[in-house]
Design an enzyme around this catalytic site. Structure first.
Site, PDB file in Angstrom:
ATOM      1  N   GLY A 134       0.821  -1.215   0.000  1.00 28.70           N
ATOM      2  CA  GLY A 134       0.000   0.000   0.000  1.00 28.70           C
ATOM      3  C   GLY A 134       0.845   1.251   0.000  1.00 28.70           C
ATOM      4  O   GLY A 134       0.608   2.188  -0.777  1.00 28.70           O
ATOM      5  N   TYR A 135       1.857   1.269   0.852  1.00 31.36           N
ATOM      6  CA  TYR A 135       2.768   2.419   0.924  1.00 31.36           C
ATOM      7  C   TYR A 135       3.521   2.583  -0.389  1.00 31.36           C
ATOM      8  O   TYR A 135       3.637   3.689  -0.930  1.00 31.36           O
ATOM      9  CB  TYR A 135       3.731   2.206   2.082  1.00 31.36           C
ATOM     10  N   ALA A 136       4.048   1.485  -0.918  1.00 29.95           N
ATOM     11  CA  ALA A 136       4.833   1.545  -2.154  1.00 29.95           C
ATOM     12  C   ALA A 136       3.978   2.018  -3.321  1.00 29.95           C
ATOM     13  O   ALA A 136       4.440   2.800  -4.167  1.00 29.95           O
ATOM     14  CB  ALA A 136       5.427   0.170  -2.461  1.00 29.95           C
ATOM     15  N   ALA A 156       1.393   3.996  -3.251  1.00 30.02           N
ATOM     16  CA  ALA A 156       1.143   5.431  -3.120  1.00 30.02           C
ATOM     17  C   ALA A 156       2.376   6.238  -3.511  1.00 30.02           C
ATOM     18  O   ALA A 156       2.280   7.252  -4.222  1.00 30.02           O
ATOM     19  CB  ALA A 156       0.720   5.756  -1.687  1.00 30.02           C
ATOM     20  N   LYS A 157       3.555   5.807  -3.064  1.00 27.49           N
ATOM     21  CA  LYS A 157       4.781   6.520  -3.412  1.00 27.49           C
ATOM     22  C   LYS A 157       5.050   6.452  -4.909  1.00 27.49           C
ATOM     23  O   LYS A 157       5.519   7.425  -5.517  1.00 27.49           O
ATOM     24  CB  LYS A 157       5.961   5.945  -2.625  1.00 27.49           C
TER      25      LYS A 157
END
Length: 241
Positions: A144-146, A148-149
């Site tokens: 999820g973080y990756a 978005a980035k």
């Protein structure tokens, strides 16, 4: 750039990387405004403002305050992002968690929408988005973080293409694991496991620090010829991107 030094706005200024960027830009002569949810003072800034980047009205008011006090923003560095929720497999991500992460992309778009038009009028500007090496190097529990980035980085590269004719550069700095010697903290079990894995991948003896990331940001701010680029601050970890 103005004789008094360019006006720089750093979003996410109270995190380790944000603080390092504020210090580095101020050392280079910029008048740096620190923007964060808390509004805490950051060493080197000329002003600290509290702002929820998800609130468009609050964002507009904050930038208007900067413009009326210091002048038009010439440098935008976005080091802000919702806290990552690591350790959850993609198939187990809830809609809420994914939406929280993608809110960081919306905030980056909102910052650009508010500030870039003023840069066009000046005929110059610098935009730097702080992403993460995880967007090109999948690791368990960070989807999820990756994602978005990665979305924020793609947005920035499109900005570079669209705004280059106006003298505006837009670039990405993508740190790998960053260790802050000044603020040691006990990592979570998930972060500790990833740290052990990444330690086997880097070629340098230590992980980069927030100051190392800030050096890359300052390079991109100083250069009128670098745009649409991604600088990987990973300590030598190979990145296939």
């Amino acid at each position: 750039m103005t004789p008094a030094g360019p006006v720089a706005l750093v979003a996410g200024a109270t995190g380790p990387i944000g603080r390092a960027v504020v210090r580095a830009l101020a050392s280079d002569g910029a008048r740096v405004v620190a923007l964060s949810r808390s509004g805490d003072q950051v060493r080197g800034c000329v002003q600290a403002l509290a702002c929820d980047l998800g609130d468009r009205t609050a964002l507009d008011d904050a930038v208007s305050t900067v413009e009326s006090t210091w002048g038009p923003v010439e440098v935008l560095v976005n080091a802000a992002h919702p806290p990552p929720e690591l350790g959850t497999a993609v198939a187990d991500l809830s809609a809420r968690v994914l939406a929280d992460q993608l809110a960081g992309v919306a905030a980056h778009a909102a910052l650009c929408a508010r500030i870039v038009p003023g840069m066009r009028l000046l005929g110059r500007g610098r935009v730097v988005y702080v992403a993460g090496a995880s967007m090109a190097r999948p690791l368990p529990g960070g989807g999820g973080y990756a994602a978005a980035k990665a979305a924020g980085a793609v947005l920035t590269r499109h900005l570079a293409l669209e705004e280059g004719p106006a003298g505006i550069t837009a670039n990405v700095v993508a740190p790998g694991r960053v260790v802050d010697p000044a603020s040691p903290r006990e990592p979570s079990a998930h972060a500790a496991a990833l740290g052990q894995e990444l330690a086997q991948r880097i070629t340098l003896p230590t992980f980069p620090s927030p100051d190392d990331v800030a050096c890359a940001v300052c390079l991109l701010v100083a250069s009128p010829a670098l745009t649409g680029q991604t600088i990987w601050v990973t300590g030598g970890e190979p990145i296939a991107a």
